[in-house]
Design a protein around this motif. Sequence first.
Motif, short mmCIF file in Angstrom:
data_model
loop_
_atom_site.label_atom_id
_atom_site.label_comp_id
_atom_site.label_asym_id
_atom_site.label_seq_id
_atom_site.Cartn_x
_atom_site.Cartn_y
_atom_site.Cartn_z
N PHE A 32 0.24 -9.68 11.58
CA PHE A 32 -0.52 -8.55 11.23
C PHE A 32 0.26 -7.13 11.10
N ALA A 33 1.06 -6.85 11.71
CA ALA A 33 1.82 -5.69 11.97
C ALA A 33 2.94 -5.46 10.73
N GLU A 34 3.04 -4.27 10.34
CA GLU A 34 4.07 -4.10 9.34
C GLU A 34 5.44 -4.36 9.81
N LYS A 75 0.76 -1.15 -0.01
CA LYS A 75 -0.02 -0.04 -0.11
C LYS A 75 0.84 1.40 0.20
N ASP A 120 1.62 1.01 11.37
CA ASP A 120 0.20 0.63 12.02
C ASP A 120 -0.04 1.64 13.03
N PHE A 176 -9.34 0.31 8.82
CA PHE A 176 -8.75 -0.12 7.43
C PHE A 176 -7.30 -0.66 8.03
N ASN A 177 -6.98 -0.98 9.40
CA ASN A 177 -5.74 -1.41 9.92
C ASN A 177 -6.10 -2.49 10.92
N GLY A 178 -5.85 -3.71 10.65
CA GLY A 178 -6.00 -4.88 11.44
C GLY A 178 -5.24 -4.94 12.64
N SER A 179 -3.77 -4.15 12.83
CA SER A 179 -3.06 -4.28 13.84
C SER A 179 -3.69 -3.41 14.95
N LYS A 212 -4.04 3.27 2.51
CA LYS A 212 -5.06 2.73 2.00
C LYS A 212 -6.32 3.75 1.66
N GLY A 217 -8.63 -8.00 7.77
CA GLY A 217 -7.85 -7.05 7.35
C GLY A 217 -6.28 -7.15 7.23
N ALA A 218 -5.98 -8.23 7.93
CA ALA A 218 -4.35 -8.56 8.11
C ALA A 218 -4.16 -9.95 8.29
N ASP A 239 -0.38 3.44 7.87
CA ASP A 239 -0.69 2.27 6.84
C ASP A 239 -2.22 2.42 6.55
N1 HSE Z 1 -0.16 -4.08 9.02
C1 HSE Z 1 -1.55 -4.15 8.14
C2 HSE Z 1 -2.75 -4.12 9.01
C3 HSE Z 1 -1.60 -5.20 7.43
O1 HSE Z 1 -2.58 -4.25 10.23
O2 HSE Z 1 -3.76 -3.71 8.77
C4 HSE Z 1 -2.54 -5.46 6.24
O3 HSE Z 1 -2.64 -4.32 5.33
#
Ligand code: HSE
Length: 414
Positions: free
Chosen positions: A181-183, A98, A189, A151-154, A198, A293-294, A194
Amino acid sequence: MSNKHLNLGIFGFGCVGQGLHKVLQNTKGIRASIQKICIKHPHKDRPISQSYFTTNPEDILLNKDIDIVVELTDDAEAAYQIVTTALRQGKAVVTANKKLVAEHLEELYELQQTYNTPLLYEGACCASIPIIRNLEEYYDNDLLSSVEGIFNGSTNYILSQMRQEGKSFVQALSEAQEKGFAETDPTLDIGAYDPKYKLCITLLHAFGIFTKPEEIFNYGITQLNEQDISYAQQQGKTIKLLVHTKKEAAKITGLVLPTFVDAQHPLANVENEFNGILVESAFTDHQFFLGKGAGSTPTGSAVLSDISALTYNYSYEYKKLHQNTEAYYSQDQLLEVYVRYQTPLDIDLNDFQCILQRFESAEYNYLVGEINLKQLYKPAWRKNPNISIVLNKVLVNANQTTIQTQVLEEALAV
Ligand code: HSE
């Protein structure tokens, strides 16, 4: 490309690359297989045969047998080189990166037009939720007015675990990292970069505008503490890191901020690594998308869906870009916010249009007021470690709001 078995050249074999491999192995009927995987560290233990791997990008980029380049690295700079070279070579590209897409969206759009080569990136936006293709195809003839969501799973995982399980921020973040999940750099995040990337991608497919990530306001979850969480609970609300974007005539606004969400709101019950997106349009009212989402296989599935779409020659038409020629991005948006602060010196009350509520005690100071988003871009708000900002609501008609001087003066006199 149709009717042909497609050979994939993949860059990166981390969380998403391995997820794609797993999903691909378990999906019968997809006419695509992995030919080569380019990685940085050749001596790592990997779950598949070493014969797949190379460290030389040219083994993919200059390989005439490879039809699709799948870019799944965690390095936006390297990804830029890979993706732009592949498009220039006439190879179709799928990416889940992204940051890369958001930072170079206009150039990537131009390259697709010039070289008549598709670039798909559903996996870059809310992983398993097919939001880009829905915005592109389903909402083509509808009058979209807003897109709002997690829009962020973490960060959603962290906030859920803190609230439901009483875990500390540090522990919850470390779990989000362990679960993939995290970058690689989790600041992206927790600092809300992040979801901002998006949002940039969403703005193009929802409203047909190009924006640069630096134009968009993002405020992460690092400043939140137990006082903010318990304030939310007392109000019957929960705090979620939300993306908000809306269209009023030709004006488009967008921002990412921790937000108080009513317990009855559909987004309130979106927990852990799930994302949720609420789309509002003139003739359909609200529609709600929910999905992971992750994570490795949810993102791998989205990437596979793009690969599958390429087997029937799908490409984004960027219809809104051609339809909404008048649309423009604006930072002029009135907001109702809660601000917790350490001392009154931490906040400039003159920045507010009005103060609705103010509380000060030995341990806890906060106010609720109306402020224009433009003010929040100032470092004194955005980078102040002594305050925490949570959005109450995005207000309408910023231009028509009168400054409620009397209320402001009363607050200044507290
Ligand atoms: N780091 C992102 C999140 C991964 O936590 O949403 C998915 O894009």
